[in-house]
Design an enzyme around this catalytic site. Sequence first.
Site, PDB file in Angstrom:
ATOM      1  N   SER A   1      17.944  61.917 -87.531  1.00 44.34           N
ATOM      2  CA  SER A   1      18.377  62.506 -85.816  1.00 44.34           C
ATOM      3  C   SER A   1      17.452  63.638 -86.140  1.00 44.34           C
ATOM      4  CB  SER A   1      19.561  63.356 -86.218  1.00 44.34           C
ATOM      5  OG  SER A   1      19.522  64.112 -85.710  1.00 44.34           O
TER       6      SER A   1
ATOM      7  N   TYR B   1      23.977  69.068 -92.643  1.00 47.64           N
ATOM      8  CA  TYR B   1      24.093  67.955 -91.868  1.00 47.64           C
ATOM      9  C   TYR B   1      22.583  66.964 -91.785  1.00 47.64           C
ATOM     10  CZ  TYR B   1      23.299  65.139 -87.960  1.00 47.64           C
ATOM     11  OH  TYR B   1      23.496  63.973 -87.040  1.00 47.64           O
TER      12      TYR B   1
ATOM     13  N   LYS C   1      20.240  63.945 -93.978  1.00 48.38           N
ATOM     14  CA  LYS C   1      19.519  62.780 -92.722  1.00 48.38           C
ATOM     15  C   LYS C   1      17.777  63.113 -93.554  1.00 48.38           C
ATOM     16  CE  LYS C   1      22.414  61.951 -89.722  1.00 48.38           C
ATOM     17  NZ  LYS C   1      22.753  60.321 -89.934  1.00 48.38           N
TER      18      LYS C   1
HETATM   19  C1  UD1 Z   1      23.256  68.850 -82.700  1.00 45.36           C
HETATM   20  C2  UD1 Z   1      22.192  67.608 -83.690  1.00 45.36           C
HETATM   21  C3  UD1 Z   1      22.005  67.019 -83.815  1.00 45.36           C
HETATM   22  C4  UD1 Z   1      22.855  65.960 -83.659  1.00 45.36           C
HETATM   23  C5  UD1 Z   1      24.197  66.649 -83.358  1.00 45.36           C
HETATM   24  C6  UD1 Z   1      25.532  65.177 -83.789  1.00 45.36           C
HETATM   25  C7  UD1 Z   1      20.698  69.911 -83.947  1.00 45.36           C
HETATM   26  C8  UD1 Z   1      19.151  70.509 -83.815  1.00 45.36           C
HETATM   27  N1  UD1 Z   1      21.064  68.640 -83.186  1.00 45.36           N
HETATM   28  O1  UD1 Z   1      22.903  68.438 -81.671  1.00 45.36           O
HETATM   29  O2  UD1 Z   1      20.854  66.423 -84.473  1.00 45.36           O
HETATM   30  O3  UD1 Z   1      22.112  64.655 -83.805  1.00 45.36           O
HETATM   31  O4  UD1 Z   1      24.111  68.225 -82.757  1.00 45.36           O
HETATM   32  O5  UD1 Z   1      26.399  66.553 -83.122  1.00 45.36           O
HETATM   33  O6  UD1 Z   1      21.304  70.326 -85.117  1.00 45.36           O
HETATM   34  N2  UD1 Z   1      26.401  74.260 -75.345  1.00 45.36           N
HETATM   35  C9  UD1 Z   1      26.243  74.605 -74.490  1.00 45.36           C
HETATM   36  N3  UD1 Z   1      27.623  74.629 -75.198  1.00 45.36           N
HETATM   37  C10 UD1 Z   1      29.278  73.480 -75.394  1.00 45.36           C
HETATM   38  C11 UD1 Z   1      27.957  72.714 -75.968  1.00 45.36           C
HETATM   39  C12 UD1 Z   1      27.008  72.464 -76.692  1.00 45.36           C
HETATM   40  O7  UD1 Z   1      25.833  75.158 -74.278  1.00 45.36           O
HETATM   41  O8  UD1 Z   1      29.950  74.008 -75.483  1.00 45.36           O
HETATM   42  C13 UD1 Z   1      24.322  73.638 -75.811  1.00 45.36           C
HETATM   43  C14 UD1 Z   1      23.717  73.887 -77.300  1.00 45.36           C
HETATM   44  O9  UD1 Z   1      23.534  74.760 -76.909  1.00 45.36           O
HETATM   45  C15 UD1 Z   1      22.616  73.157 -77.030  1.00 45.36           C
HETATM   46  C16 UD1 Z   1      23.055  72.123 -76.263  1.00 45.36           C
HETATM   47  O10 UD1 Z   1      24.577  72.160 -75.516  1.00 45.36           O
HETATM   48  O11 UD1 Z   1      21.475  73.216 -76.141  1.00 45.36           O
HETATM   49  C17 UD1 Z   1      24.205  70.155 -77.259  1.00 45.36           C
HETATM   50  O12 UD1 Z   1      24.713  70.634 -77.826  1.00 45.36           O
HETATM   51  P1  UD1 Z   1      24.970  69.170 -78.624  1.00 45.36           P
HETATM   52  O13 UD1 Z   1      25.355  68.602 -77.973  1.00 45.36           O
HETATM   53  O14 UD1 Z   1      25.645  70.327 -79.505  1.00 45.36           O
HETATM   54  O15 UD1 Z   1      23.786  68.875 -78.865  1.00 45.36           O
HETATM   55  P2  UD1 Z   1      22.943  69.519 -80.832  1.00 45.36           P
HETATM   56  O16 UD1 Z   1      23.387  70.879 -81.030  1.00 45.36           O
HETATM   57  O17 UD1 Z   1      21.499  69.328 -79.776  1.00 45.36           O
END
Ligand code: UD1
Length: 340
Positions: A125, A150, A154
């Site tokens: 990841s 987590y 990795k």
């Molecule tokens: C995270 C992990 C990634 C992992 C993935 C698996 C980190 C940095 N990244 O990705 O390695 O493979 O989870 O599940 O640890 N967001 C919102 N509202 C929401 C949900 C998300 O604003 O309800 C935003 C988050 O703040 C982020 C973006 O959307 O900025 C993507 O979030 P998400 O889909 O959870 O993925 P990551 O956190 O990037």
Amino acid sequence: MRKILVTGGSGYIGSHTVVELVNAGFEPIIIDNYSNSSPEVLQNIEKLCHRKITHYKEDCNNEEKLRKIFLDHQISGVIHFAAYKAVGESVENPLKYYENNIGSLISVLKVMAEFSVNSIVFSSSCTVYGQPENLPVSEESEIIKANSPYGYTKQVCEQILIDLIQSNPKFKVVLLRYFNPIGAHPSSLIGELPIGIPNNLVPFITQTGAGWRKELTVFGADYNTIDGTCVRDYIHVVDLANAHVKALEWLQNKDENLGVFNIGTGNGVSVLQAIKAFEKVSNSSLNYVKGKRRAGDVEQIWASNTKAEKELNWKAKYTLEEAMEHAWKWQLSLGRKTEN
Ligand code: UD1
């Protein structure tokens, strides 16, 4: 036809990869304990592939069961997906993550060694990079200690595989560092099926669009980015699945023992841009609010994918809008219901 053991093969990325493996002429064999998927996925994989897929409902921490699979089939390589992936849960219950994510890799590797199976593709990841200083992030960027158990699993798994190469010159590894997988198969037969409240952005968006959730909270609008929201590299899951086929071909054809590849589109997309793309393809407006930052989020990350393009001969084909459209079609295929 080469038999490939796919651990976690009925999960989100695993199921799409199984389909692409069949399309490319491989014979995938699934082992999955269905801890985060369901047996119905298998029926839909089989529909898409027009054939039966050999599968075992087992935990790949169980070496005895793994041994039986290796005895029953002449496995020529392994793609190891099986792992827990919820960042927040890993902070609350680190031992669960260390035991399962690291333990299952060790079990798989031990049994591979017993049967002299020397090729593995590992699901890594972009989380291994933390918040990189320079963007886009390349495979040579520094790996700093992950800020969640987590993410740390990795990093540890990558290191275990690298150590094994040192001890066994025949051993070959591809580490695929996924950026943010989204979307679903264009047929809408398989897609992401989060159990309970989704952690990830796109399932939360589509569930809100479908009325399963009341509103989406944008986690932080005061970041130093284009519009204040976090930036990620969202990659269509079918493109990601295809990277695994290319990784197997790399293992077969290259003399090198270790390939490390970023699998992303190379484009940074903010949370608000992702919402806009959803609104466009669904022809609706999404109910969202701007809220507080989520602990542990990096501000922005996107991939340099030139190495994968050159050495794996892989390229992302789908646009963000196509990925959103497929995610939305998949969501609609699950039906509308009230918030749960
Ligand atoms: C995270 C992990 C990634 C992992 C993935 C698996 C980190 C940095 N990244 O990705 O390695 O493979 O989870 O599940 O640890 N967001 C919102 N509202 C929401 C949900 C998300 O604003 O309800 C935003 C988050 O703040 C982020 C973006 O959307 O900025 C993507 O979030 P998400 O889909 O959870 O993925 P990551 O956190 O990037």
